[in-house]
Scaffold this active site. Structure first.
Site, PDB file in Angstrom:
ATOM      1  CG  ASP A   1      -1.795  -1.080   1.422  1.00 41.44           C
ATOM      2  OD1 ASP A   1      -2.143  -1.691   0.406  1.00 41.44           O
ATOM      3  OD2 ASP A   1      -2.172  -1.359   2.577  1.00 41.44           O
TER       4      ASP A   1
HETATM    5  N1  URA Z   1      -1.385  -5.985   3.885  1.00 35.49           N
HETATM    6  C1  URA Z   1      -1.805  -4.716   3.918  1.00 35.49           C
HETATM    7  O1  URA Z   1      -2.822  -4.406   4.531  1.00 35.49           O
HETATM    8  N2  URA Z   1      -1.097  -3.799   3.266  1.00 35.49           N
HETATM    9  C2  URA Z   1       0.031  -4.050   2.589  1.00 35.49           C
HETATM   10  O2  URA Z   1       0.647  -3.158   2.013  1.00 35.49           O
HETATM   11  C3  URA Z   1       0.462  -5.378   2.559  1.00 35.49           C
HETATM   12  C4  URA Z   1      -0.263  -6.330   3.211  1.00 35.49           C
END
Ligand code: URA
Length: 233
Positions: free
Chosen positions: A102
């Site tokens: 993310d």
């Molecule tokens: N899980 C998440 O919530 N975000 C990420 O970036 C990776 C795994």
């Protein structure tokens, strides 16, 4: 590079067959039929076989990158925000990220130009564990820990068993290490939200045997041969 090797490495045929093609006048360099079988290909030469221009195989590159906050994991962003591509400046070849993190997640991201390998690594059958350190708001009771470990409904999907370990309790927050074996969209955030302790900070610290270690934020390193093999096995 000698012309027959150049043709062979581009995946057209063997070196011996390449010599035959040259002798038969099927190979052109910069538009001129090649007469010299021992020709050394130079930078900028356009080589064609039977009228088709061939490209040398790119050297394969496999990197571990420490993604900073505020970078998009994609090749381009429609809103012109920084992408992880902006961080890799001195590597030739068209790299792309394997999997994603993310915008607000930091840590280990693999980048490569090897499409076949990336496909294997991303395939669920390989199921490499992905380990994160999450700072969460609040505390985890035994009951919540068990729910996270066993598998939890994150909205139409029940996660598979995960390893979850409390690292440190702060006055109002907890640091937790969690290893998951799938990679659903925002999975770790959804898992902690489902037990009422939302994620405040998230960092990926390992994928299978590849560890983030002390890689500087925004920095990258080449994967070792062992790491490359371990991810696709
Ligand atoms: N899980 C998440 O919530 N975000 C990420 O970036 C990776 C795994």
């Amino acid at each position: 590079m000698r012309i027959n090797k150049y043709i062979a490495e581009a995946g057209i045929c063997s070196r011996r067959k390449a010599d035959e093609l040259i002798n038969n006048g099927n190979v052109k360099v910069n538009g001129i039929t090649l007469k010299e079988p021992g020709y050394d290909v130079k930078e900028g030469d356009v080589v064609s076989v039977n009228g088709n221009v061939i490209n040398p195989v790119e050297e394969k590159v496999y990197l571990a990158l420490n993604k900073p906050l505020g970078y998009i994991t994609s090749i381009k962003d429609q809103f012109d925000r920084p992408t992880v591509m902006d961080l890799v400046t001195d590597v030739e070849g068209r790299l792309f990220p394997v999997g994603r993190l993310d915008y607000n997640t930091t840590g280990l991201l693999i980048m490569t130009n090897d499409g076949d390998w990336a496909q294997k690594v991303a395939h669920p059958k390989h199921g490499q564990g992905k380990t994160y350190i999450a700072k969460i708001n609040g505390f985890l009771t035994e009951g919540k820990l068990n729910r996270l470990r066993k598998g939890i409904d994150i909205g139409g999907f029940v996660t598979s068993p995960a390893e979850v370990e409390v690292m440190r309790e702060l006055p109002k927050q907890t640091e937790v290490k969690i290893t998951i074996h799938e990679g659903r969209y925002r999975q770790v955030r959804k898992m902690f939200k489902a037990v009422g302790t939302p994620v405040l900070e998230l960092e990926r610290v390992a994928i299978g045997d590849v560890k983030l270690g002390r890689l500087a934020v925004g920095g990258y390193r080449k994967l070792t041969k062992k790491e490359i093999e371990s991810l696709s096995k």
